[in-house]
Design a protein around this motif. Structure first.
Motif, short mmCIF file in Angstrom:
data_model
loop_
_atom_site.label_atom_id
_atom_site.label_comp_id
_atom_site.label_asym_id
_atom_site.label_seq_id
_atom_site.Cartn_x
_atom_site.Cartn_y
_atom_site.Cartn_z
N ARG A 240 32.75 53.64 50.01
CA ARG A 240 32.66 52.20 50.28
C ARG A 240 32.39 51.49 48.96
NH1 ARG A 240 34.78 54.04 53.87
NH2 ARG A 240 34.25 54.00 56.09
N TRP A 242 32.46 48.28 47.89
CA TRP A 242 31.62 47.09 47.77
C TRP A 242 30.15 47.41 48.02
CZ3 TRP A 242 34.21 44.07 45.04
CH2 TRP A 242 35.57 43.89 45.23
N GLN A 243 29.87 48.33 48.94
CA GLN A 243 28.48 48.71 49.19
C GLN A 243 27.86 49.39 47.96
OE1 GLN A 243 28.00 51.19 52.63
NE2 GLN A 243 25.83 51.57 52.27
N GLU A 244 28.61 50.31 47.38
CA GLU A 244 28.12 50.99 46.19
C GLU A 244 28.01 50.03 45.00
OE1 GLU A 244 27.03 54.11 45.89
OE2 GLU A 244 27.25 54.26 48.06
N LYS A 246 27.38 46.82 45.13
CA LYS A 246 26.20 45.97 45.33
C LYS A 246 24.93 46.68 44.92
CE LYS A 246 23.82 43.25 48.87
NZ LYS A 246 23.82 42.83 50.30
N ILE A 247 24.82 47.95 45.29
CA ILE A 247 23.65 48.73 44.90
C ILE A 247 23.56 48.83 43.38
CG2 ILE A 247 22.58 51.01 45.01
CD1 ILE A 247 23.84 51.33 47.77
#
Length: 391
Positions: A240, A242-244, A246-247
């Motif tokens: 993912r 975008w999730q990674e 963002k982190i």
């Protein structure tokens, strides 16, 4: 972003851990595309290298420093020389000045973008552009080319880095074709100079050419006639982006060390492009002294002969995208040749010898670099002829 990514997260990719990205220390001067390999091999993204025990004169990048030195000397001399100096010396120095005044911001922004991209793992580049080849990923590449507000020389740096980070050759071509004069600022300038109707027409047609060229390259790749990008990787199904991302963005410390690392990467990763870019500026200035651009902008009418001579002019004269727009506007308004204007804008990018040289070094394949003009120019000529007939 390479400072926070967990290696275990990507250990499933091709069944092995990711290599460590360069950090401070003994290897701080290397980018990911330059690590490893023999010292005597030519790097596709760092320019030619020679053995470390070679004589000092062989370790100098003569194309980079020679062209850069000529540009620096000419730029300074331009403040003291007039256009009427003998042997075209004044015209040459002022030509260098004008091109560098147009290009400097694009070069710096392009270098900054390259430095930032160099910190991003290949998985994220592939995740953003598209993990699967096809129309959807090519549309993303085209959109990125339009939205990235850079001149063709700044965009070339980014395109070379995208290929190194794993983008397919079709995606890079689509990105480059859509980029040179389709940036937001130049699109507005075209609307002001040529009219908003022609601006919209040129914009839509150029995007179609970028997409069709990308699809053609990927079709050739599937048939085995074009080798795939060796840096391309397969992503796990549960990745993912975008999730990674963002982190990672939240975990990154935006301090002086971060800025210093980006600046270092910007200089190192842009060196290969800069060497050909500086050479192109010197060569273009020499051509402008012997073949003034006003001839092409004034006398090339809306005929087949005018269309082909415009193509020749666009091939010979390398101007930054900001410089090509006024010439194209003159072809449209004074020569009454909208097809010639479109051809000058598009063919100038597709036949740019700096671009071809850089693509040759990035891909290590002359055939792959020549595909850009081979696939693009026929489309441009046909559309230019139709626009002249309709206009």
């Amino acid at each position: 972003m390479t400072n926070y990514i967990s290696k275990s997260k990507f250990s499933a990719i091709r069944g092995m851990d990711l290599p460590e990205e360069p950090s401070q220390g003994a290897n701080a001067s290397h980018t990911s595309c330059c690590d490893g390999g023999e010292a005597t091999e030519a790097s596709s993204c760092c320019g030619p290298t020679v053995a470390t025990d070679a004589p000092a004169w062989r370790r100098i990048d003569w194309l980079l420093w020679g062209s850069g030195g000529i540009i620096a000397l000419s730029y300074i001399s331009g403040f003291f020389l007039t256009h009427d100096e003998p042997l075209g010396l004044g015209a040459f120095t002022h030509g260098v000045q004008e091109m560098m005044n147009l290009m400097w911001w694009g070069i710096l922004v392009g270098m900054l973008a390259v430095g930032l991209i160099d910190r991003v793992p290949r998985e994220f580049v592939i995740g953003v552009i598209g993990r699967d080849q096809g129309a959807k990923s090519l549309v993303r590449a085209v959109a990125a080319g339009v939205l990235l507000d850079l001149c063709n020389h700044g965009v070339l740096m980014v395109g070379a880095k995208l290929y190194e980070r794993g983008a397919s050759l079709g995606q890079v071509f689509a990105f480059l074709i859509a980029s040179p004069w389709n940036s937001l600022s130049l699109t507005i300038i075209i609307g002001v100079l040529m009219g908003w109707g022609w601006m919209l027409t040129f914009l839509v047609i150029s995007l179609v050419i970028a997409l069709l060229t990308g699809l053609a390259v990927e079709a050739l790749e599937r048939s085995g006639r074009v080798k795939p990008n060796p840096s391309r990787i397969d992503l796990p199904a549960d990745f993912r982006v975008w999730q990674e991302a963002k982190i990672g963005l939240c975990a990154t410390r935006y301090d002086f060390a971060f800025a210093r690392d980006v600046a270092r990467r910007s200089v190192i990763a842009s060196r290969m492009v800069l060497r050909w870019l500086f050479f192109g500026v010197v060569l273009a200035s020499l051509i402008q002294v012997t073949m003034p651009t006003e001839i092409f902008a004034t006398w090339f009418g809306a005929t087949l002969l005018g269309l082909f001579t415009t193509l020749v002019a666009a091939t010979i004269i390398e101007v930054c995208s900001e410089g090509s727009v006024p010439i194209a506007a003159d072809l449209l308004t004074r020569a009454q040749a909208p097809g010639n204007a479109f051809t000058f804008l598009m063919a100038g990018a597709a036949t740019d010898y700096t671009e071809i040289f850089v693509l040759r070094e990035v891909t290590r394949r002359l055939k792959a670099a020549l595909l850009l003009p081979i696939l693009t120019v026929p489309q441009v000529l046909v559309i230019g002829w139709v626009l002249n007939a309709a206009g």
